[in-house]
Design a protein around this motif. Structure first.
Motif, PDB file in Angstrom:
ATOM      1  N   MET A 226       0.839  -1.197   0.000  1.00 47.28           N
ATOM      2  CA  MET A 226       0.000   0.000   0.000  1.00 47.28           C
ATOM      3  C   MET A 226       0.881   1.257   0.000  1.00 47.28           C
ATOM      4  SD  MET A 226      -3.088   0.468   2.684  1.00 47.28           S
ATOM      5  CE  MET A 226      -3.913   2.043   2.817  1.00 47.28           C
ATOM      6  N   GLU A 227       1.944   1.239   0.779  1.00 47.47           N
ATOM      7  CA  GLU A 227       2.845   2.394   0.801  1.00 47.47           C
ATOM      8  C   GLU A 227       3.545   2.552  -0.552  1.00 47.47           C
ATOM      9  OE1 GLU A 227       2.738   4.840   2.881  1.00 47.47           O
ATOM     10  OE2 GLU A 227       1.152   3.600   3.748  1.00 47.47           O
ATOM     11  N   ARG A 228       3.863   1.413  -1.179  1.00 47.28           N
ATOM     12  CA  ARG A 228       4.525   1.484  -2.485  1.00 47.28           C
ATOM     13  C   ARG A 228       3.608   2.130  -3.531  1.00 47.28           C
ATOM     14  NH1 ARG A 228       7.358  -3.145  -6.291  1.00 47.28           N
ATOM     15  NH2 ARG A 228       8.624  -1.605  -7.384  1.00 47.28           N
ATOM     16  N   ILE A 229       2.355   1.732  -3.552  1.00 47.21           N
ATOM     17  CA  ILE A 229       1.468   2.342  -4.561  1.00 47.21           C
ATOM     18  C   ILE A 229       1.214   3.815  -4.228  1.00 47.21           C
ATOM     19  CG2 ILE A 229       0.415   0.122  -5.236  1.00 47.21           C
ATOM     20  CD1 ILE A 229      -2.179   1.199  -3.869  1.00 47.21           C
ATOM     21  N   ARG A 230       1.205   4.148  -2.930  1.00 50.82           N
ATOM     22  CA  ARG A 230       1.010   5.554  -2.566  1.00 50.82           C
ATOM     23  C   ARG A 230       2.166   6.410  -3.111  1.00 50.82           C
ATOM     24  NH1 ARG A 230      -2.168   7.575   1.189  1.00 50.82           N
ATOM     25  NH2 ARG A 230      -2.272   5.738   2.529  1.00 50.82           N
ATOM     26  N   GLN A 231       3.376   5.892  -2.976  1.00 47.47           N
ATOM     27  CA  GLN A 231       4.545   6.632  -3.485  1.00 47.47           C
ATOM     28  C   GLN A 231       4.455   6.841  -4.998  1.00 47.47           C
ATOM     29  OE1 GLN A 231       8.283   4.846  -2.459  1.00 47.47           O
ATOM     30  NE2 GLN A 231       8.103   5.360  -0.280  1.00 47.47           N
ATOM     31  N   ILE A 232       4.016   5.813  -5.701  1.00 50.61           N
ATOM     32  CA  ILE A 232       3.938   5.906  -7.166  1.00 50.61           C
ATOM     33  C   ILE A 232       2.863   6.921  -7.576  1.00 50.61           C
ATOM     34  CG2 ILE A 232       3.305   4.589  -9.230  1.00 50.61           C
ATOM     35  CD1 ILE A 232       4.781   2.209  -7.738  1.00 50.61           C
ATOM     36  N   MET A 233       1.765   6.923  -6.837  1.00 51.80           N
ATOM     37  CA  MET A 233       0.718   7.910  -7.135  1.00 51.80           C
ATOM     38  C   MET A 233       1.184   9.312  -6.754  1.00 51.80           C
ATOM     39  SD  MET A 233      -2.847   5.892  -6.455  1.00 51.80           S
ATOM     40  CE  MET A 233      -2.426   5.134  -4.912  1.00 51.80           C
ATOM     41  N   ASP A 234       1.897   9.420  -5.639  1.00 56.56           N
ATOM     42  CA  ASP A 234       2.451  10.733  -5.260  1.00 56.56           C
ATOM     43  C   ASP A 234       3.430  11.224  -6.322  1.00 56.56           C
ATOM     44  OD1 ASP A 234       0.980  10.731  -2.953  1.00 56.56           O
ATOM     45  OD2 ASP A 234       2.658  10.237  -1.606  1.00 56.56           O
ATOM     46  N   GLY A 235       4.060  10.277  -7.049  1.00 52.95           N
ATOM     47  CA  GLY A 235       5.009  10.629  -8.094  1.00 52.95           C
ATOM     48  C   GLY A 235       4.351  11.005  -9.415  1.00 52.95           C
ATOM     49  N   GLY A 236       3.010  11.003  -9.470  1.00 53.03           N
ATOM     50  CA  GLY A 236       2.341  11.520 -10.655  1.00 53.03           C
ATOM     51  C   GLY A 236       1.510  10.514 -11.431  1.00 53.03           C
TER      52      GLY A 236
END
Ligand SMILES: [Zn+2]
Ligand SMILES: [Zn+2]
Length: 258
Positions: A226-236
């Motif tokens: 979940m944290e990994r997908i959050r980072q990717i979404m935060d990245g655009g």
């Protein structure tokens, strides 16, 4: 950025009626919601790519088959696939015929993701090795229908960890919901980026309120994914949630492209 992906489409392929406990860890059995089941289509320079196999409507419409293949949740309504939700007619309406599909990617092997895996005679089918080993032993009572993913050996591609299907299509190992779950990061030629989340979480509420999914084989892995997908979404990258009852009503759906 170089990409082979011209277009991406979201196909609404049915609904499941589930208690909040399935979508939200600790969500209880009082409140229920109808969540969509989605598949995705990519138009690429290497042919059409289908992500997810959806539900097999034939197993839902015949009483005997329904009893045999969807017995896993006593008292639960069976999933719904109307004629409008059927995967193959929706693809045909976009002039995509089964033999034109070169790759099928499965995020994981739950029965709401594998229904039409065998419908594409020319396609390589891509699954994580860990998911394959885990799920092929399981039964409909446990939420898996192994015969739906009994792909001929020469078309089965098993992967370990992150891998790249083609420029613009990266698979990210995101276990926790199941042992071999993967999510799909898509970069289109026009520069837009999407993340097909799969079942890392069900919907945007999980992300906004930081609630783990209800169904998990490993909570520690689920939290990390979940944290990994959050980072990717935060990245655009725009997160596309497979079981999000609200988002599905807000985004363009097939036959439109995103
Ligand atoms: Zn699942
Ligand atoms: Zn699912």
């Amino acid at each position: 950025m170089e990409s082979s992906v011209r277009r991406l489409a979201v196909l609404l392929c049915g609904y499941e009626f589930i208690p909040h406990s399935v979508s939200y860890h600790g969500g209880g059995q009082r409140f229920w919601h109808a969540v969509p089941v989605c598949c995705y289509l990519m138009d690429t320079e290497m042919g059409y790519v289908v992500v997810e196999g959806g539900l097999d409507e034939r197993k839902l419409r015949d009483a005997g088959a329904r009893q045999r293949y969807f017995p896993q949740r006593p008292g639960y309504p069976t999933p719904l696939v109307t004629s409008e939700h059927e995967l193959l007619p929706q693809l045909a309406a976009m002039d995509v015929h089964p033999e034109m599909v070169t790759h099928v990617v499965l995020t994981h092997l739950h029965a709401d993701h594998t229904g039409h895996t065998l419908a594409f005679p020319e396609a390589s089918v891509h699954v994580q090795q860990k998911e394959w080993e885990y799920a092929r032993q399981l039964t409909p009572a446990e939420g898996f229908i192994p015969e739906e993913f009994s792909v001929p050996a020469d078309r089965l591609a098993l992967h370990e960890g992150d891998w790249t299907l083609m420029p613009g299509v990266e698979l990210l190992f995101t276990p926790g919901h199941t042992p071999g779950h993967q999510s799909v990061r898509v970069a289109l030629q026009d520069g837009r980026q999407f993340l097909l989340v799969g079942d890392v979480v069900d919907d945007r509420r999980n992300m906004a309120e930081n609630i783990l999914p209800g169904g998990m084989t490993d909570p520690t892995q689920a939290r990390a994914s979940m944290e990994r997908i959050r980072q990717i979404m935060d990245g655009g990258a725009t997160g596309i949630f497979l079981h999000d009852a609200q988002q599905i009503q807000e985004i363009p759906l097939a036959p439109e492209w995103l």
